[in-house]
Design an enzyme around this catalytic site. Structure first.
Site, PDB file in Angstrom:
ATOM      1  N   LYS A 118      -0.900  -5.381  -3.254  1.00 51.17           N
ATOM      2  CA  LYS A 118      -0.735  -4.616  -2.011  1.00 51.17           C
ATOM      3  C   LYS A 118       0.391  -5.146  -1.136  1.00 51.17           C
ATOM      4  O   LYS A 118       1.005  -4.380  -0.401  1.00 51.17           O
ATOM      5  CB  LYS A 118      -2.047  -4.586  -1.213  1.00 51.17           C
ATOM      6  CG  LYS A 118      -3.098  -3.710  -1.867  1.00 51.17           C
ATOM      7  CD  LYS A 118      -4.130  -3.239  -0.862  1.00 51.17           C
ATOM      8  CE  LYS A 118      -5.081  -2.250  -1.508  1.00 51.17           C
ATOM      9  NZ  LYS A 118      -6.195  -1.889  -0.645  1.00 51.17           N
ATOM     10  N   LYS A 159      -4.195   2.474 -12.341  1.00 52.28           N
ATOM     11  CA  LYS A 159      -5.555   2.987 -12.086  1.00 52.28           C
ATOM     12  C   LYS A 159      -5.497   4.221 -11.175  1.00 52.28           C
ATOM     13  O   LYS A 159      -4.568   4.350 -10.371  1.00 52.28           O
ATOM     14  CB  LYS A 159      -6.460   1.890 -11.524  1.00 52.28           C
ATOM     15  CG  LYS A 159      -6.199   1.521 -10.113  1.00 52.28           C
ATOM     16  CD  LYS A 159      -7.248   0.554  -9.565  1.00 52.28           C
ATOM     17  CE  LYS A 159      -6.860   0.269  -8.124  1.00 52.28           C
ATOM     18  NZ  LYS A 159      -7.609  -0.695  -7.425  1.00 52.28           N
ATOM     19  N   LYS A 184      -6.705   6.159  -4.491  1.00 49.09           N
ATOM     20  CA  LYS A 184      -6.575   6.988  -3.288  1.00 49.09           C
ATOM     21  C   LYS A 184      -5.167   6.920  -2.730  1.00 49.09           C
ATOM     22  O   LYS A 184      -4.703   7.832  -2.072  1.00 49.09           O
ATOM     23  CB  LYS A 184      -7.508   6.476  -2.180  1.00 49.09           C
ATOM     24  CG  LYS A 184      -8.982   6.497  -2.472  1.00 49.09           C
ATOM     25  CD  LYS A 184      -9.732   6.102  -1.181  1.00 49.09           C
ATOM     26  CE  LYS A 184     -11.084   5.502  -1.468  1.00 49.09           C
ATOM     27  NZ  LYS A 184     -11.111   4.043  -1.279  1.00 49.09           N
TER      28      LYS A 184
END
Ligand code: TYM
Length: 332
Positions: free
Chosen positions: A113, A196, A199
């Protein structure tokens, strides 16, 4: 006594990965076990990256509605918003004295991230797993149903619990066990079998959202990336074909079959035949969820009431553990 605890970030839309990797297990475990079940919207986690307050507020209701629509039952489980239970943030701070920087440095989610801009990442993003540890330790969770990507965070929660219990000669914290569904631990993007389903993927075509209508679902699966080979009869032969393997895994998870059983039906057929069958299965699974979601959206006051009721219950359950943590540290 069994205590089931799990959370989800109220950012973006809930998708098939969240459903098969976590939420379906929340619902199954809620029906199987007698002990306390607590599920929450991790809104304190959501503010560790730039957030739009109005969008977050709207999304909290939307995700709460989607969770109830997917089967979380307020008569059996407690659903609440993390920020409405201040004990999460308080215990996180108490655990910051126990968690080690070296442990957090190993967290792969932080590396992903923060990317190349590590120095510019928020302190909250770095400390994120300590708050996650507080989330589960606060309720002395025994079982934590999650997808594969949360396994490392739960191992850290166990390390923090063990060190705290040892350092302060207490048995306050229970070591939580991650419960990861073998068949749907990691559902991949429809556009890239090596990423993956997420969202935060900018392409909406990469995921099936729980709120997608049948036409959108069919279109997304029709356009899903695949290869020109027919399906094999042995799951081992899906090796090296990540997109094909992902679609077969989704089918198997939805139909509660093994991949071998699915392949026994579709071996020798191409994706021209498999994709419509998969689309039908996804549509039929999500149809009742979509219908219920539309009903729940019409009554935001009732959603707020259910969340407030859940938070009151969670605050009660959390209070003794938080008091125990203060006492263990000499802060009582
Ligand atoms: P989040 O919001 O990213 O995802 C919620 C749940 O969905 C699972 N999941 C997946 N499973 C399979 N395939 C996928 N592609 C996929 N994408 C997501 C996740 O593993 C998760 O179970 N940090 C957590 C939220 C959290 C939490 C907690 C979870 C905060 N505190 C305490 C458990 C216990 C997160 O961001 O999940």
């Amino acid at each position: 006594m069994t205590r089931i605890v799990s959370g989800i970030q109220p950012t973006g839309q809930l998708h098939l990965g969240n459903y098969l990797g976590a939420i379906r297990n929340w619902v199954r475990m809620q029906d199987q076990f007698d002990g306390e079940k607590l599920f929450f919207l991790a809104d304190l986690h959501a503010i560790t990256v730039h957030n739009d307050p109005a969008a977050l507020k709207a999304n909290i209701r939307e995700i709460a509605a989607a969770l109830f629509a997917a089967g979380v039952d307020p008569a059996k489980a407690t659903l609440f918003r993390q920020a409405a239970v201040p004990a999460h943030a308080e215990l996180c701070w108490l655990l910051n004295g126990t968690a080690r920087i070296g442990w957090l440095n190993r967290m792969t989610q932080f590396k992903e991230k923060s990317g190349k801009n590590r120095e510019g990442a928020s302190v909250g993003l770095f400390a994120y797993p300590v708050l996650q540890a507080a989330d589960v330790l606060l309720y002395r969770a025994t079982h934590v149903p999650v997808g594969e990507d949360q396994k490392q965070h739960l191992e850290l929660a166990r390390d923090i619990a063990t060190k705290f219990n040892t350092d302060f000669a207490t048995e306050l914290f229970t070591l939580p066990e991650p419960i990861i569904p073998p068949a749907a631990a990691r559902i991949m993007s429809l556009r890239d079998g090596s990423a993956k389903m997420s969202k935060s993927d900018p392409s909406d075509m990469s995921r099936v959202n729980l709120s997608d209508d049948p036409d959108a679902i069919a279109a997304k699966l029709r356009k899903a990336k695949t290869d020109p080979e027919p399906l094999p009869d042995d799951p081992a032969q899906l090796e090296g074909r990540p997109e094909a393997r992902n679609l077969v895994a989704i089918y198997a998870a939805l139909s509660d079959e093994t991949q071998a059983q699915v392949l026994a039906r579709f071996a020798g057929q191409g994706f021209g035949a498999f994709k419509p069958a998969l689309a039908e299965l996804v549509v039929e699974t999500l149809r009742p969820i979509g219908t219920r979601l539309a009903e729940l959206r019409r009554d935001p006051a009732e959603l707020d009431r259910l969340l407030a009721h859940g938070a009151a219950r969670a605050r009660e359950i959390a209070a003794p553990t938080l008091a125990g943590a203060y006492a263990a540290l000499g802060l009582d």
